[in-house]
Design a protein around this motif. Structure first.
Motif, PDB file in Angstrom:
ATOM      1  N   ARG A  61       0.853  -1.195   0.000  1.00 21.98           N
ATOM      2  CA  ARG A  61       0.000   0.000   0.000  1.00 21.98           C
ATOM      3  C   ARG A  61       0.886   1.240   0.000  1.00 21.98           C
ATOM      4  N   PHE A  62       0.269   2.390  -0.245  1.00 16.32           N
ATOM      5  CA  PHE A  62       0.950   3.664  -0.045  1.00 16.32           C
ATOM      6  C   PHE A  62       0.749   4.129   1.392  1.00 16.32           C
ATOM      7  N   ASP A  63       1.795   4.712   1.975  1.00 15.42           N
ATOM      8  CA  ASP A  63       1.653   5.354   3.278  1.00 15.42           C
ATOM      9  C   ASP A  63       1.314   6.824   3.082  1.00 15.42           C
ATOM     10  N   ALA A  64       1.286   7.595   4.151  1.00 17.60           N
ATOM     11  CA  ALA A  64       0.864   8.995   4.072  1.00 17.60           C
ATOM     12  C   ALA A  64       1.785   9.824   3.191  1.00 17.60           C
ATOM     13  N   ALA A  65       3.068   9.447   3.110  1.00 20.73           N
ATOM     14  CA  ALA A  65       4.046  10.226   2.346  1.00 20.73           C
ATOM     15  C   ALA A  65       4.178   9.750   0.905  1.00 20.73           C
ATOM     16  N   GLY A  66       3.357   8.759   0.503  1.00 19.01           N
ATOM     17  CA  GLY A  66       3.458   8.229  -0.846  1.00 19.01           C
ATOM     18  C   GLY A  66       4.492   7.133  -0.985  1.00 19.01           C
ATOM     19  N   GLY A  67       5.049   6.664   0.151  1.00 15.93           N
ATOM     20  CA  GLY A  67       5.990   5.550   0.131  1.00 15.93           C
ATOM     21  C   GLY A  67       5.269   4.221   0.202  1.00 15.93           C
ATOM     22  N   ILE A  68       6.038   3.145   0.102  1.00 12.55           N
ATOM     23  CA  ILE A  68       5.480   1.795   0.108  1.00 12.55           C
ATOM     24  C   ILE A  68       5.496   1.231   1.528  1.00 12.55           C
ATOM     25  N   GLU A  69       4.383   0.618   1.927  1.00 12.89           N
ATOM     26  CA  GLU A  69       4.290  -0.065   3.203  1.00 12.89           C
ATOM     27  C   GLU A  69       3.606  -1.418   2.980  1.00 12.89           C
ATOM     28  N   PRO A  70       3.727  -2.342   3.930  1.00 10.59           N
ATOM     29  CA  PRO A  70       3.085  -3.648   3.765  1.00 10.59           C
ATOM     30  C   PRO A  70       1.575  -3.543   3.632  1.00 10.59           C
ATOM     31  N   GLY A  71       1.022  -4.427   2.815  1.00  8.95           N
ATOM     32  CA  GLY A  71      -0.428  -4.580   2.702  1.00  8.95           C
ATOM     33  C   GLY A  71      -0.764  -6.000   3.091  1.00  8.95           C
ATOM     34  N   LEU A  72      -1.209  -6.797   2.118  1.00 13.24           N
ATOM     35  CA  LEU A  72      -1.408  -8.214   2.390  1.00 13.24           C
ATOM     36  C   LEU A  72      -0.080  -8.927   2.597  1.00 13.24           C
ATOM     37  N   ALA A  73       0.969  -8.394   2.026  1.00 12.77           N
ATOM     38  CA  ALA A  73       2.305  -8.966   2.221  1.00 12.77           C
ATOM     39  C   ALA A  73       2.971  -8.293   3.412  1.00 12.77           C
ATOM     40  N   GLU A  74       3.448  -9.109   4.347  1.00 13.19           N
ATOM     41  CA  GLU A  74       4.134  -8.535   5.502  1.00 13.19           C
ATOM     42  C   GLU A  74       5.595  -8.230   5.194  1.00 13.19           C
ATOM     43  N   ARG A  75       6.158  -8.947   4.221  1.00 11.24           N
ATOM     44  CA  ARG A  75       7.521  -8.649   3.759  1.00 11.24           C
ATOM     45  C   ARG A  75       7.721  -9.269   2.382  1.00 11.24           C
ATOM     46  N   TRP A  76       8.826  -8.882   1.731  1.00  9.73           N
ATOM     47  CA  TRP A  76       9.102  -9.358   0.376  1.00  9.73           C
ATOM     48  C   TRP A  76      10.582  -9.236   0.077  1.00  9.73           C
ATOM     49  N   ILE A  77      11.028  -9.996  -0.903  1.00 15.21           N
ATOM     50  CA  ILE A  77      12.407  -9.914  -1.384  1.00 15.21           C
ATOM     51  C   ILE A  77      12.376  -9.859  -2.909  1.00 15.21           C
ATOM     52  N   VAL A  78      13.427  -9.274  -3.477  1.00 11.56           N
ATOM     53  CA  VAL A  78      13.572  -9.194  -4.925  1.00 11.56           C
ATOM     54  C   VAL A  78      14.858  -9.921  -5.289  1.00 11.56           C
ATOM     55  N   ILE A  79      14.763 -10.936  -6.167  1.00 10.36           N
ATOM     56  CA  ILE A  79      15.913 -11.742  -6.530  1.00 10.36           C
ATOM     57  C   ILE A  79      16.000 -11.864  -8.053  1.00 10.36           C
ATOM     58  N   ASP A  80      16.970 -12.643  -8.506  1.00 12.64           N
ATOM     59  CA  ASP A  80      17.165 -12.923  -9.937  1.00 12.64           C
ATOM     60  C   ASP A  80      17.298 -11.627 -10.736  1.00 12.64           C
ATOM     61  N   ASP A  81      18.163 -10.732 -10.243  1.00 13.38           N
ATOM     62  CA  ASP A  81      18.434  -9.461 -10.931  1.00 13.38           C
ATOM     63  C   ASP A  81      17.162  -8.660 -11.195  1.00 13.38           C
ATOM     64  N   GLY A  82      16.236  -8.692 -10.235  1.00 12.65           N
ATOM     65  CA  GLY A  82      15.016  -7.902 -10.348  1.00 12.65           C
ATOM     66  C   GLY A  82      13.913  -8.557 -11.143  1.00 12.65           C
ATOM     67  N   ARG A  83      14.066  -9.835 -11.476  1.00 15.95           N
ATOM     68  CA  ARG A  83      13.038 -10.520 -12.268  1.00 15.95           C
ATOM     69  C   ARG A  83      12.083 -11.370 -11.425  1.00 15.95           C
ATOM     70  N   THR A 135       3.607 -21.460  -1.625  1.00 11.36           N
ATOM     71  CA  THR A 135       3.112 -22.143  -0.437  1.00 11.36           C
ATOM     72  C   THR A 135       1.823 -21.431  -0.036  1.00 11.36           C
ATOM     73  N   PRO A 136       1.082 -21.910   0.957  1.00 11.46           N
ATOM     74  CA  PRO A 136      -0.126 -21.200   1.391  1.00 11.46           C
ATOM     75  C   PRO A 136       0.130 -19.790   1.915  1.00 11.46           C
ATOM     76  N   GLN A 137       1.392 -19.445   2.173  1.00 17.78           N
ATOM     77  CA  GLN A 137       1.719 -18.105   2.673  1.00 17.78           C
ATOM     78  C   GLN A 137       2.615 -17.304   1.734  1.00 17.78           C
ATOM     79  N   ILE A 138       3.104 -17.905   0.670  1.00 20.41           N
ATOM     80  CA  ILE A 138       4.099 -17.234  -0.169  1.00 20.41           C
ATOM     81  C   ILE A 138       3.662 -17.281  -1.630  1.00 20.41           C
ATOM     82  N   ILE A 139       3.729 -16.139  -2.299  1.00 15.54           N
ATOM     83  CA  ILE A 139       3.483 -16.084  -3.735  1.00 15.54           C
ATOM     84  C   ILE A 139       4.680 -15.426  -4.420  1.00 15.54           C
ATOM     85  N   GLU A 140       4.875 -15.777  -5.670  1.00 20.12           N
ATOM     86  CA  GLU A 140       5.973 -15.220  -6.458  1.00 20.12           C
ATOM     87  C   GLU A 140       5.415 -14.556  -7.710  1.00 20.12           C
TER      88      GLU A 140
END
Length: 479
Positions: A61-83, A135-140
């Motif tokens: 989601r967006f926060d008050a300042a227009g930055g990114i904050e967790p929504g349905l995802a509590e955390r995330w990672i970016v791998i494979d050179d951003g793919r 998994t039931p908790q993780i999507i890619e």
């Protein structure tokens, strides 16, 4: 008429009654009625976007300042050179109390990204290769090419996860339609008792015309107006709203005229440029609001382009020299074609739009053209685009500005979309910007003007370049 009468009877100065901190927040969104609508069934208007954002959330989601904050995802990672973006879902529940599953999130996002979707963001989701439940908790989310701005797309209301059958979401609010707007009640957190929800955690939302919203705020009957634009800004000048309550967002996007019919006089790039040269942008913007800055470039900054924004060749000329050159283009055309050169300009309604029209018409008359104002959805040669960019990429700008542009520009825009890496993408964006500027397919005038009226009790409200203000980020402390 009732709203206009109320505005006329309100005093032009002085303070409106201050609403207490322990009562529900009342907010107005300028536009149509606040109603839930499926984002994948068509473009949402502003009030619909606000309501979807309040009752449903995406992976982020967006926060008050227009930055990114967790929504349905509590955390995330970016791998494979951003793919590859891998999201771990938090525990969340639909409005009926049933848990949100990874499978439902995947199906909702696939539906938005599908080729036949009418979601406004679908054209920018073509980079997605797969959305899978790991998994039931993780999507890619697997991408064909790196996209560093993907999270800003996922934070948009258009990508909120909804149950298509019921249009229900997972919060942060639960909606209840009433005769007086939509009542939004904060969904209790883990361990909280729904019965103990306090009034200050609730919010009443209206979708209404600008005059009604301003009258309501000026009378002390609301705390917030969202979605103000150049169209309605002049109304605020004469009704005595305290300047401390009026805020202008540093919004980034497009505000200008797109060429939508390349026929007759407008078939030639030099003739299209003549119209752009004729406009006194400084006078046009200051007529609406003195601090509204004009612009002559398509991109507001370099963003992810390989070079700074392209400048039109006439940018070094004085206004008088520009207009003389533009008059010469029109005279040359008229020597070869009998009759007046009529240019229809599609504009929205509102006093601000009338001011803009006046300056556009004056500029065109000065160089020998015959301008005609038509409704925003009518057939026209030029159409006003007034949109805030959903994410900070030059590709959005060139793609949005290309209503009817050259085959060369269309090819470069497509090449930017398909570029295998960020360096080549940046180069294609720069080339598309230069081609659109050379082709005079878009006439930039300014950055979008977005304003809000905010009661002092809403102390968490912040200006931001998205011009987006989530209803769950209005107050720092719940009293």
């Amino acid at each position: 008429m009732p709203a206009l009468m109320l505005l006329l009877t309100l005093p032009s100065c002085g303070q409106a009654p201050r609403r207490q901190g322990n009562v529900p927040v009342v907010a107005s969104t300028i536009g149509g009625a606040a109603a839930l609508r499926d984002p994948s069934s068509g473009r949402l208007d502003f009030a619909q976007r606000v309501l979807v954002d309040a009752t449903a959330q995406g992976l982020v989601r967006f926060d008050a300042a227009g930055g990114i904050e967790p929504g349905l995802a509590e955390r995330w990672i970016v791998i494979d050179d951003g793919r590859s973006y891998i999201f771990r879902l938090r525990e969340a529940y639909w409005s009926d109390g049933s848990p949100v599953s990874a499978d439902e999130v995947v199906r909702s996002l696939r539906r938005a990204a599908a080729a036949g979707s009418r979601n406004a963001l679908t054209p920018y989701l073509a980079v997605i290769d797969q959305i899978v439940e790991m998994t039931p908790q993780i999507i890619e989310v697997r991408l064909k090419r790196p996209r560093p701005d993907l999270l800003k797309l996922f934070a948009q209301p258009e990508l909120a996860v909804l149950r298509a059958s019921s249009l229900s979401g997972s919060g942060p609010f639960r909606a209840e339609a009433t005769r007086a707007g939509v009542m939004l009640r904060a969904i209790p957190g883990p361990g909280d008792d729904d019965a103990n929800a306090t009034p200050e955690n609730s919010l009443r939302l209206f979708g209404e015309r600008a005059a009604v919203a301003i009258a309501r705020f000026r009378a002390g009957q609301s705390d917030l107006i969202l979605g103000g634009s150049f169209r309605d800004w002049p109304i605020t000048a004469g009704v005595g709203i305290n300047p401390a309550n009026l805020h202008i967002d540093p919004a980034r996007g497009l505000f200008g005229l797109a060429v939508v019919r390349r026929e007759g006089f407008l078939a030639d790039a030099g003739n299209r440029a003549a119209i752009s040269m004729a406009v006194d942008r400084a006078r046009l913007t200051s007529a609406v609001m003195p601090d509204w800055a004009p612009t002559e470039t398509l991109l507001p900054a370099q963003l992810d382009s390989a070079v700074p924004p392209a400048l039109p060749t006439w940018s070094i000329m004085s206004l008088d020299a520009r207009r003389e050159a533009a008059r010469a283009r029109v005279r040359l055309w008229q020597q070869m074609h009998a009759g007046p050169v009529t240019i229809r300009i599609a504009l929205p309604s509102g006093p601000g739009a009338t001011l803009v029209w006046g300056h556009l018409a004056e500029a065109m008359l000065r160089i020998g053209l015959s301008p005609v104002r038509v409704a925003a959805d009518a057939q026209a040669e030029l159409r006003l685009i007034d949109e805030v960019a959903p994410y900070d990429s030059g590709r959005w700008y060139v793609n949005t500005a290309c209503a009817a542009c050259s085959p060369e520009a269309e090819s470069l825009i497509a090449a930017g979309r398909e570029a295998p890496d960020l360096a080549q993408r940046a180069q294609r964006i720069a080339e598309a910007d230069a081609e659109l500027t050379r082709d005079a397919a878009f006439i930039p005038l300014a950055q979008p003007l977005r304003w809000s009226a905010v009661a002092l009790r809403l102390d968490a409200w912040q200006r931001n370049t998205r011009a987006w203000h989530p209803l769950n980020h209005l107050r720092n402390d719940k009293e």
